[in-house]
Design an enzyme around this catalytic site. Sequence first.
Site, PDB file in Angstrom:
ATOM      1  N   GLU A 173       0.505  -9.066 -18.013  1.00 15.80           N
ATOM      2  CA  GLU A 173       0.203  -8.562 -16.521  1.00 15.80           C
ATOM      3  C   GLU A 173      -0.534  -6.741 -16.661  1.00 15.80           C
ATOM      4  O   GLU A 173      -0.758  -6.401 -16.364  1.00 15.80           O
ATOM      5  CB  GLU A 173       1.307  -8.044 -16.090  1.00 15.80           C
ATOM      6  CG  GLU A 173       2.619  -6.769 -16.372  1.00 15.80           C
ATOM      7  CD  GLU A 173       3.421  -6.843 -15.764  1.00 15.80           C
ATOM      8  OE1 GLU A 173       3.438  -6.548 -14.148  1.00 15.80           O
ATOM      9  OE2 GLU A 173       5.008  -6.576 -16.206  1.00 15.80           O
TER      10      GLU A 173
ATOM     11  N   GLU B 165      10.055 -12.814 -21.060  1.00 14.52           N
ATOM     12  CA  GLU B 165      10.270 -11.252 -19.948  1.00 14.52           C
ATOM     13  C   GLU B 165       8.603 -10.715 -21.310  1.00 14.52           C
ATOM     14  O   GLU B 165       8.032 -10.052 -20.216  1.00 14.52           O
ATOM     15  CB  GLU B 165      11.197 -10.377 -20.321  1.00 14.52           C
ATOM     16  CG  GLU B 165      10.792  -8.965 -19.821  1.00 14.52           C
ATOM     17  CD  GLU B 165      10.434  -8.428 -18.889  1.00 14.52           C
ATOM     18  OE1 GLU B 165      10.787  -9.111 -17.427  1.00 14.52           O
ATOM     19  OE2 GLU B 165       9.785  -7.082 -18.754  1.00 14.52           O
TER      20      GLU B 165
ATOM     21  N   CYS C 225       0.790  -1.205  -0.227  1.00 18.50           N
ATOM     22  CA  CYS C 225       0.126  -0.461  -0.222  1.00 18.50           C
ATOM     23  C   CYS C 225       0.859   1.296   0.251  1.00 18.50           C
ATOM     24  O   CYS C 225       2.335   1.029  -0.310  1.00 18.50           O
ATOM     25  CB  CYS C 225      -1.009  -0.019   0.946  1.00 18.50           C
ATOM     26  SG  CYS C 225      -1.854  -1.739   1.358  1.00 18.50           S
TER      27      CYS C 225
ATOM     28  N   HIS D  36       8.090 -30.308 -26.835  1.00 19.11           N
ATOM     29  CA  HIS D  36       7.882 -31.522 -25.822  1.00 19.11           C
ATOM     30  C   HIS D  36       6.459 -31.270 -25.023  1.00 19.11           C
ATOM     31  O   HIS D  36       6.008 -31.173 -24.588  1.00 19.11           O
ATOM     32  CB  HIS D  36       9.065 -31.020 -24.495  1.00 19.11           C
ATOM     33  CG  HIS D  36      10.083 -31.511 -25.758  1.00 19.11           C
ATOM     34  ND1 HIS D  36      10.732 -33.216 -25.786  1.00 19.11           N
ATOM     35  CD2 HIS D  36      10.971 -30.562 -25.919  1.00 19.11           C
ATOM     36  CE1 HIS D  36      12.015 -32.837 -26.659  1.00 19.11           C
ATOM     37  NE2 HIS D  36      12.913 -31.554 -27.028  1.00 19.11           N
TER      38      HIS D  36
ATOM     39  N   ASN E  69       0.573  -0.011   6.266  1.00 22.64           N
ATOM     40  CA  ASN E  69       1.166  -1.008   5.139  1.00 22.64           C
ATOM     41  C   ASN E  69       1.725  -2.363   5.194  1.00 22.64           C
ATOM     42  O   ASN E  69       2.418  -2.202   6.077  1.00 22.64           O
ATOM     43  CB  ASN E  69       1.669  -0.175   4.235  1.00 22.64           C
ATOM     44  CG  ASN E  69       2.755  -0.979   3.118  1.00 22.64           C
ATOM     45  OD1 ASN E  69       2.058  -2.108   2.536  1.00 22.64           O
ATOM     46  ND2 ASN E  69       3.496  -0.257   2.510  1.00 22.64           N
ATOM     47  N   GLY E  70       1.508  -3.478   5.212  1.00 23.99           N
ATOM     48  CA  GLY E  70       1.801  -4.648   5.604  1.00 23.99           C
ATOM     49  C   GLY E  70       1.297  -5.982   6.185  1.00 23.99           C
ATOM     50  O   GLY E  70       0.091  -5.821   5.512  1.00 23.99           O
TER      51      GLY E  70
ATOM     52  N   TRP F 250      -4.203  -1.755  -1.199  1.00 23.64           N
ATOM     53  CA  TRP F 250      -3.567  -2.739  -2.338  1.00 23.64           C
ATOM     54  C   TRP F 250      -4.056  -4.253  -1.363  1.00 23.64           C
ATOM     55  O   TRP F 250      -3.549  -4.732  -0.177  1.00 23.64           O
ATOM     56  CB  TRP F 250      -2.315  -3.363  -2.741  1.00 23.64           C
ATOM     57  CG  TRP F 250      -2.158  -4.325  -3.626  1.00 23.64           C
ATOM     58  CD1 TRP F 250      -2.123  -4.293  -4.584  1.00 23.64           C
ATOM     59  CD2 TRP F 250      -2.194  -5.592  -3.269  1.00 23.64           C
ATOM     60  NE1 TRP F 250      -2.675  -5.591  -5.463  1.00 23.64           N
ATOM     61  CE2 TRP F 250      -1.803  -6.731  -4.885  1.00 23.64           C
ATOM     62  CE3 TRP F 250      -1.799  -6.654  -2.570  1.00 23.64           C
ATOM     63  CZ2 TRP F 250      -2.003  -7.954  -4.234  1.00 23.64           C
ATOM     64  CZ3 TRP F 250      -1.423  -7.981  -2.022  1.00 23.64           C
ATOM     65  CH2 TRP F 250      -2.037  -8.663  -3.494  1.00 23.64           C
TER      66      TRP F 250
ATOM     67  N   LYS G  19       2.893  -1.943  -7.841  1.00 17.28           N
ATOM     68  CA  LYS G  19       5.143  -2.023  -8.043  1.00 17.28           C
ATOM     69  C   LYS G  19       5.525  -2.423  -7.485  1.00 17.28           C
ATOM     70  O   LYS G  19       6.582  -3.028  -7.715  1.00 17.28           O
ATOM     71  CB  LYS G  19       4.664  -0.371  -7.930  1.00 17.28           C
ATOM     72  CG  LYS G  19       6.172  -0.090  -8.688  1.00 17.28           C
ATOM     73  CD  LYS G  19       6.095  -0.911  -9.968  1.00 17.28           C
ATOM     74  CE  LYS G  19       7.898   0.056 -11.000  1.00 17.28           C
ATOM     75  NZ  LYS G  19       7.986  -0.689 -12.386  1.00 17.28           N
TER      76      LYS G  19
ATOM     77  N   LYS H 197       5.660  -9.216 -19.595  1.00 24.91           N
ATOM     78  CA  LYS H 197       4.619  -7.716 -19.818  1.00 24.91           C
ATOM     79  C   LYS H 197       3.451  -7.822 -20.648  1.00 24.91           C
ATOM     80  O   LYS H 197       2.431  -6.729 -20.340  1.00 24.91           O
ATOM     81  CB  LYS H 197       5.107  -7.149 -21.351  1.00 24.91           C
ATOM     82  CG  LYS H 197       7.303  -6.504 -20.558  1.00 24.91           C
ATOM     83  CD  LYS H 197       6.786  -5.765 -19.164  1.00 24.91           C
ATOM     84  CE  LYS H 197       7.415  -5.838 -18.323  1.00 24.91           C
ATOM     85  NZ  LYS H 197       7.878  -6.483 -17.191  1.00 24.91           N
TER      86      LYS H 197
ATOM     87  N   ARG I  20       1.602   1.680  -5.941  1.00 24.35           N
ATOM     88  CA  ARG I  20       1.816   0.834  -5.024  1.00 24.35           C
ATOM     89  C   ARG I  20       0.287   0.217  -4.394  1.00 24.35           C
ATOM     90  O   ARG I  20       0.727  -0.909  -3.877  1.00 24.35           O
ATOM     91  CB  ARG I  20       1.885   1.721  -3.735  1.00 24.35           C
ATOM     92  CG  ARG I  20       3.759   2.091  -3.907  1.00 24.35           C
ATOM     93  CD  ARG I  20       4.262   2.750  -3.031  1.00 24.35           C
ATOM     94  NE  ARG I  20       4.464   1.718  -2.020  1.00 24.35           N
ATOM     95  CZ  ARG I  20       5.335   1.485  -1.246  1.00 24.35           C
ATOM     96  NH1 ARG I  20       6.639   1.652  -2.188  1.00 24.35           N
ATOM     97  NH2 ARG I  20       5.395   0.274  -0.376  1.00 24.35           N
TER      98      ARG I  20
HETATM   99  C1  AGP Z   1       7.377  -6.342 -13.606  1.00 23.92           C
HETATM  100  O1  AGP Z   1       6.507  -5.810 -14.392  1.00 23.92           O
HETATM  101  C2  AGP Z   1       6.270  -7.244 -12.518  1.00 23.92           C
HETATM  102  N1  AGP Z   1       5.707  -5.643 -11.944  1.00 23.92           N
HETATM  103  C3  AGP Z   1       7.176  -7.670 -11.277  1.00 23.92           C
HETATM  104  O2  AGP Z   1       6.821  -9.185 -11.459  1.00 23.92           O
HETATM  105  C4  AGP Z   1       8.344  -7.317 -10.466  1.00 23.92           C
HETATM  106  O3  AGP Z   1       9.030  -7.066 -11.230  1.00 23.92           O
HETATM  107  C5  AGP Z   1       8.908  -7.783  -9.293  1.00 23.92           C
HETATM  108  O4  AGP Z   1       7.457  -7.714  -8.616  1.00 23.92           O
HETATM  109  C6  AGP Z   1      10.229  -7.498  -8.776  1.00 23.92           C
HETATM  110  O5  AGP Z   1      10.273  -6.628  -8.443  1.00 23.92           O
HETATM  111  P1  AGP Z   1      11.045  -5.536  -7.996  1.00 23.92           P
HETATM  112  O6  AGP Z   1      11.784  -5.899  -8.705  1.00 23.92           O
HETATM  113  O7  AGP Z   1      10.312  -3.792  -7.536  1.00 23.92           O
HETATM  114  O8  AGP Z   1      11.681  -6.377  -6.616  1.00 23.92           O
END
Ligand code: AGP
Length: 610
Positions: free
Chosen positions: A489, A482, A2, A505, A98-99, A74, A605, A486, A27
């Site tokens: 997500e 990767e 959060c 396979h 937050n947590g 969040w 994030k 992208k 966040r």
């Molecule tokens: C990547 O696009 C995502 N937002 C997510 O996988 C992110 O890379 C992951 O949570 C790790 O975050 P960090 O690099 O801040 O540790």
Amino acid sequence: MCGVIGYVGSKSCARLIFDGLKRLEYRGYDSAGIAVLDHGKIELVKAEGKLVHLEPRLEELPLKATMGMGHTRWATHGAPTARNAHPHLHGDLVIIHNGIIENYRELKEQLMKSGVEFKSDTDTEVVLHQLHAELERTKDLKAAIMETVKHLRGAYALGIMYAREPGQMYVVKQGSPVVLGAGDGENFFGSDALALLPHTNRAVFLMDGEFARLKADSIEVWDFAGKSVRRDPAVLNWSASSADKQGYKHYMLKEIHEQPAVMSSILSRLVDLKENTFVDKETGIDALDLGRIKNVAIVACGTAHYAGQIGRYMIEEFTRLPANVELASEFRYRNPCIDASTLVIAVSQSGETADTLACVKHAVERGCQVMSICNVRFSSIPRASHAVLYMEAGPEVGVASTKAFTAMVLSFYVLSLAIGEKLKTVAARRLEKSFDSMRHLPALVDRAVNAAGVIEEIAHKLYEAQNMLFIGRGPSFPVATEGALKLKEISYIHAEGYAGGELKHGPIALVDRHMPVVSIAPRDNQYEKMISNIEEVRARQGRIIGVGDIEDERFRSICEHYIPCPQIGDDHLQSILSVIPLQLLAYYVADMRGTDVDQPRNLAKSVTVE
Ligand code: AGP
């Protein structure tokens, strides 16, 4: 994950707090709320959903209030509703958190037995009532905080205001990020420094197990035992404007386009391209005992994990040290074979990912040397490490990581070469070739980023797809995974990345004329095999979207769509160029599908809970 923010000073604070929440919205954005303290009374507004739903309610708060705090959520415990939105109020006490409180159920049962009635389903409200109970006993908020934390297990960054103690607020840190901002006649706290930048670049970083009292003209810090702690402000080198969109439609697009400058910035700090030397205090290897290292474990999550997969190729080629790449959320639960001869490299853009931070602490306990590759100075992961390589890619606000990924890959490249040079495991000729490739990298990245036009056209043909595969071999395999991350997500299209040699396979059963298969085939040592894998897909009517050399007519001829990608002649650095078309493809597809590119559903994030 959060966002929390607080202010105490002489300015009207409601709008100031709201604007700070806007900088923290990435966040978490399930619900939001603000509480202010004015003339001994706490006023509170909350709203479900994004901050835009809270804004109309700001006028309900007293303009004269000069002390308050806000929260954007969040959801972890309790649905994302207004009822569960923070701040939470009980009597004269109000709290934001937050947590995750891991033992909240047992505490809640004890409190309910003592007659407490809960208004929400959150773990946060448990902290509020525990604090209230301790306050009844101690009649002093500072003492009550010290008693309360003895009962809590888990991660928490708390903001606390007490109507009977106007002009001051408390901040408590254990396992979740929170930073204090030292202003002139005003003080702040926030989940990260980004939210505080418009007001101050002087940051005070609390450690876990510490709490602070903020007044307009003072910041006092103690540990949980009540011992006073001296924490001098650090001056941050980010500018407030660097965290704005600067005319781009989305932060993600801005951050994709920042990549040429990020590459140049990293190289200018980590290497001397005139002398072909490395800057050891910036690469962090001056803090390592290289002679002790017999193996490497790379730990990370999500995009950082895929960067680590690419980094592994570099570590093994240039240092000849065996390297594993581990999902941080799995690593420490399998009792890994690590010890004093292991170098653990923790990779994290935010420096606050709970799974990765837990690995760092575990590795330190096991006697390993720990290095972090991170983008946020003074964040928790570098602070818990022995050595750190700061990427300095600038604030990355888009939830989908782009410039941080390429910055991680380049950082791994420099780090691996610098270690290899020290260990004498890299030939002089290879070193010289690498420096030459690095000199050309920013310009080639600029060319890749500016090929957006052809990619936008292709996105128009693909944005209604239900599924998509991404394939590559060698370092292009993590690039494929990767690219799939992208796309999924931010566009919510189901996508998977596979090694090109792995399709036959099983996964090739998915291929038919409806299946787009993004195929990455640079001119590297697996090119011929990759073209064969692509022909296998084509033989089953798969829709090939090729990413390769602009002059590669052979590859282009077997594709439905072809995205030319600059070639650098270095298989490792090529992964930086090959990922950029995939970032742009995901961006345009998502934008055409109308999803929230910068704040995709269900995500945040920085994942600061395990
Ligand atoms: C990547 O696009 C995502 N937002 C997510 O996988 C992110 O890379 C992951 O949570 C790790 O975050 P960090 O690099 O801040 O540790």
